[in-house]
Scaffold this motif. Sequence first.
Motif, mmCIF file in Angstrom:
data_model
loop_
_atom_site.group_PDB
_atom_site.id
_atom_site.type_symbol
_atom_site.label_atom_id
_atom_site.label_comp_id
_atom_site.label_asym_id
_atom_site.label_seq_id
_atom_site.Cartn_x
_atom_site.Cartn_y
_atom_site.Cartn_z
ATOM 1 N N ARG A 1 -18.114 2.504 3.778
ATOM 2 C CA ARG A 1 -18.484 2.482 2.363
ATOM 3 C C ARG A 1 -17.453 3.177 1.472
ATOM 4 O O ARG A 1 -17.474 3.013 0.250
ATOM 5 N N ILE A 2 -16.600 3.987 2.064
ATOM 6 C CA ILE A 2 -15.644 4.763 1.269
ATOM 7 C C ILE A 2 -14.481 3.853 0.876
ATOM 8 O O ILE A 2 -13.856 3.230 1.745
ATOM 9 N N PRO A 3 -14.164 3.761 -0.413
ATOM 10 C CA PRO A 3 -13.052 2.904 -0.847
ATOM 11 C C PRO A 3 -11.733 3.290 -0.181
ATOM 12 O O PRO A 3 -11.495 4.463 0.121
ATOM 13 N N LYS A 4 -10.891 2.297 0.072
ATOM 14 C CA LYS A 4 -9.537 2.460 0.624
ATOM 15 C C LYS A 4 -9.515 2.791 2.108
ATOM 16 O O LYS A 4 -8.460 3.038 2.685
ATOM 17 N N VAL A 5 -10.679 2.824 2.760
ATOM 18 C CA VAL A 5 -10.745 3.140 4.184
ATOM 19 C C VAL A 5 -10.743 1.856 5.008
ATOM 20 O O VAL A 5 -11.484 0.919 4.725
ATOM 21 N N VAL A 6 -9.906 1.832 6.045
ATOM 22 C CA VAL A 6 -9.876 0.731 7.001
ATOM 23 C C VAL A 6 -10.007 1.320 8.398
ATOM 24 O O VAL A 6 -9.174 2.121 8.825
ATOM 25 N N LEU A 7 -11.056 0.951 9.114
ATOM 26 C CA LEU A 7 -11.215 1.356 10.505
ATOM 27 C C LEU A 7 -10.472 0.359 11.383
ATOM 28 O O LEU A 7 -10.631 -0.858 11.206
ATOM 29 N N LYS B 1 -13.587 11.209 2.307
ATOM 30 C CA LYS B 1 -13.995 10.908 0.934
ATOM 31 C C LYS B 1 -13.100 11.637 -0.062
ATOM 32 O O LYS B 1 -12.705 11.072 -1.095
ATOM 33 N N MET B 2 -12.753 12.899 0.225
ATOM 34 C CA MET B 2 -11.826 13.637 -0.647
ATOM 35 C C MET B 2 -10.475 12.931 -0.729
ATOM 36 O O MET B 2 -9.886 12.802 -1.807
ATOM 37 N N LEU B 3 -9.981 12.470 0.428
ATOM 38 C CA LEU B 3 -8.712 11.737 0.439
ATOM 39 C C LEU B 3 -8.801 10.474 -0.413
ATOM 40 O O LEU B 3 -7.893 10.164 -1.192
ATOM 41 N N SER B 4 -9.905 9.751 -0.274
ATOM 42 C CA SER B 4 -10.092 8.516 -1.025
ATOM 43 C C SER B 4 -10.106 8.783 -2.531
ATOM 44 O O SER B 4 -9.488 8.051 -3.312
ATOM 45 N N ASP B 5 -10.807 9.838 -2.939
ATOM 46 C CA ASP B 5 -10.880 10.169 -4.368
ATOM 47 C C ASP B 5 -9.522 10.580 -4.929
ATOM 48 O O ASP B 5 -9.256 10.405 -6.125
ATOM 49 N N ALA B 6 -8.661 11.153 -4.062
ATOM 50 C CA ALA B 6 -7.359 11.636 -4.531
ATOM 51 C C ALA B 6 -6.291 10.548 -4.539
ATOM 52 O O ALA B 6 -5.306 10.650 -5.274
ATOM 53 N N ILE C 1 -6.330 4.421 3.661
ATOM 54 C CA ILE C 1 -6.615 5.408 4.708
ATOM 55 C C ILE C 1 -6.945 4.651 5.983
ATOM 56 O O ILE C 1 -7.960 3.947 6.051
ATOM 57 N N ILE C 2 -6.101 4.776 6.978
ATOM 58 C CA ILE C 2 -6.317 4.120 8.264
ATOM 59 C C ILE C 2 -7.060 5.106 9.168
ATOM 60 O O ILE C 2 -6.551 6.188 9.471
ATOM 61 N N LYS D 1 0.838 -1.203 0.000
ATOM 62 C CA LYS D 1 0.000 0.000 0.000
ATOM 63 C C LYS D 1 0.875 1.256 0.000
ATOM 64 O O LYS D 1 1.828 1.362 0.767
ATOM 65 N N HIS D 2 0.519 2.198 -0.881
ATOM 66 C CA HIS D 2 1.238 3.472 -0.940
ATOM 67 C C HIS D 2 0.400 4.496 -1.721
ATOM 68 O O HIS D 2 -0.094 4.174 -2.801
ATOM 69 N N PRO D 3 0.238 5.677 -1.190
ATOM 70 C CA PRO D 3 0.675 6.105 0.138
ATOM 71 C C PRO D 3 -0.260 5.604 1.226
ATOM 72 O O PRO D 3 -1.425 5.285 0.981
ATOM 73 N N ILE D 4 0.274 5.554 2.448
ATOM 74 C CA ILE D 4 -0.513 5.164 3.618
ATOM 75 C C ILE D 4 -0.884 6.439 4.379
ATOM 76 O O ILE D 4 -0.003 7.226 4.736
ATOM 77 N N ILE D 5 -2.174 6.637 4.576
ATOM 78 C CA ILE D 5 -2.671 7.825 5.275
ATOM 79 C C ILE D 5 -3.234 7.395 6.627
ATOM 80 O O ILE D 5 -4.042 6.464 6.704
ATOM 81 N N PHE D 6 -2.816 8.071 7.681
ATOM 82 C CA PHE D 6 -3.411 7.850 9.002
ATOM 83 C C PHE D 6 -4.314 9.036 9.316
ATOM 84 O O PHE D 6 -3.880 10.182 9.342
ATOM 85 N N PHE D 7 -5.613 8.742 9.542
ATOM 86 C CA PHE D 7 -6.579 9.790 9.867
ATOM 87 C C PHE D 7 -7.205 9.482 11.226
ATOM 88 O O PHE D 7 -8.147 8.701 11.325
ATOM 89 N N PRO D 8 -6.688 10.086 12.312
ATOM 90 C CA PRO D 8 -7.341 9.931 13.613
ATOM 91 C C PRO D 8 -8.542 10.859 13.697
ATOM 92 O O PRO D 8 -8.417 12.070 13.499
#
Length: 497
Positions: A368-374, A326-331, A338-339, A295-302
Amino acid sequence: MNVIFCFPSLSEENIKYVASSFEELGLKIEAMVSVYDDIVKIKKVLPSMITYCSADYNHPWAWDFDLEYFTYQQVKGHLHDWNYPFDKELYDMLIKPKYSEIMPIIDRYEPFEGGFLECETRLIYEFSFANFILKTHKPNYLICLNEPHNPLDFLLFELAKYYKIKVMIVRTALFRHLSSVSSDVYAPILDQNLNKNIHTYQLESNLAEGERMHERTRNLIAEIIDKEKNYVPDYLVKLGETIRKREIFKEFITSKMAWKRLLYFGLNTPFGLIFKYRLLKNYINSTMRLDTNGKHPIIFFPLHYQPEQTTMPRGGEFSNQIRVIKMLSDALPDNGIIIVKEHPFTFTPIGRMNKNFRPVTYYSWLSRIPKVVLVSLNTSSSYLQNISDYTCTITGSAGLEAMIKGKKVIVFGAASYLNGPNVYKIDSVDGLKKLFSMEVVENADDQERVIKYIESFSQFCYHSNEDFSDNLDRDLRDRHFIRTLLSAIKFEIKTNQ
């Protein structure tokens, strides 16, 4: 010099301290603006002071007048009767362009019902009320002891700028033991050249002579960059355990009004412990096993706790975190991830969670947002920062911690650490795509740049040795804010003489 003084809440002792300190400096407080409970305190210690309330819509005092300290005539025209005019032209000019950032601030206060129409009615009411206050008193200064985060304070701030009334706002700066004073809640403290921003007030510094940084600040930096430790801010350490079923039963058993609390928490569940426990279960059911291989890039969103100043008002139009994710996912490219991790305060017994900011469907929308992992609350945030290419936040302290570690940071709102090394403020999907397409490498001198930035920042802060990391100990922190404000006022008076 005439002043309108705004504050969220103060003890009687601190109210007296402010009044006497202002008087010594030659400032005349025309009126104080606070919440209902504090008007009682003000009237007890300053009986002749003119007071105004920000509308706490779920408080019975907002609609009834069975008050211990007031008669109907004393509150008539300020609480219940809407007898001040609504300037639609001014409203359309100042407020309409900022709907997306102002409406969440209105929505912070109860009752949590009625939807858009009720929020707009509250907004129109508070706008006409704020305009009435400024036109009535014509102050030289609007002084806010804390960043405006209730509707009346915020609209007083917006209108004061329009009327060219000087504004002084105490702001938390980088760490909780630092604070600064600014004329704008959105403006960075430092400009891009690490000089004082034009909106930042100079203070009478309380740093030791020759010091560039407070010892407490140096110690925190050392803790954050120590790779052997999992750094957790003091205020999070003291939050207590995540809510459990036993806490719900304890609440019923220990309450003197158990049956009423049972009805409140059992039937009217948008705010109570049962609601939070249900929310926690929804979050747990939405989490997934984290796999970052390839995975790249890896985004951490607390996630931010809401409602709080960090998103309302500091987030501006980006108070909706799902919108940002959602903006992050689209970009992100297809192999990006996105963690997302929930703020631990959300599920503690003392957290004021409600359905407006975490509806029961909240984590379903995120999933539901692609690339998101909770991920689980037990996952170390320091670990997630270390494995990520970017820490992304609206304005949160996680971004500051990542910056200090030399990591890349994306912010969407008015973070206190704007213009810091490797901090990127972005407000569009195109801007995010451009950033992700760049190969931003970590420089060997990143740590040196961070230290230089914090040293420069510290020159425009008031510093405290006291420990007010415990959220329940408000008096110490309020006194620190008052001292910060007085330091800026003294310098302002000295400069203008």
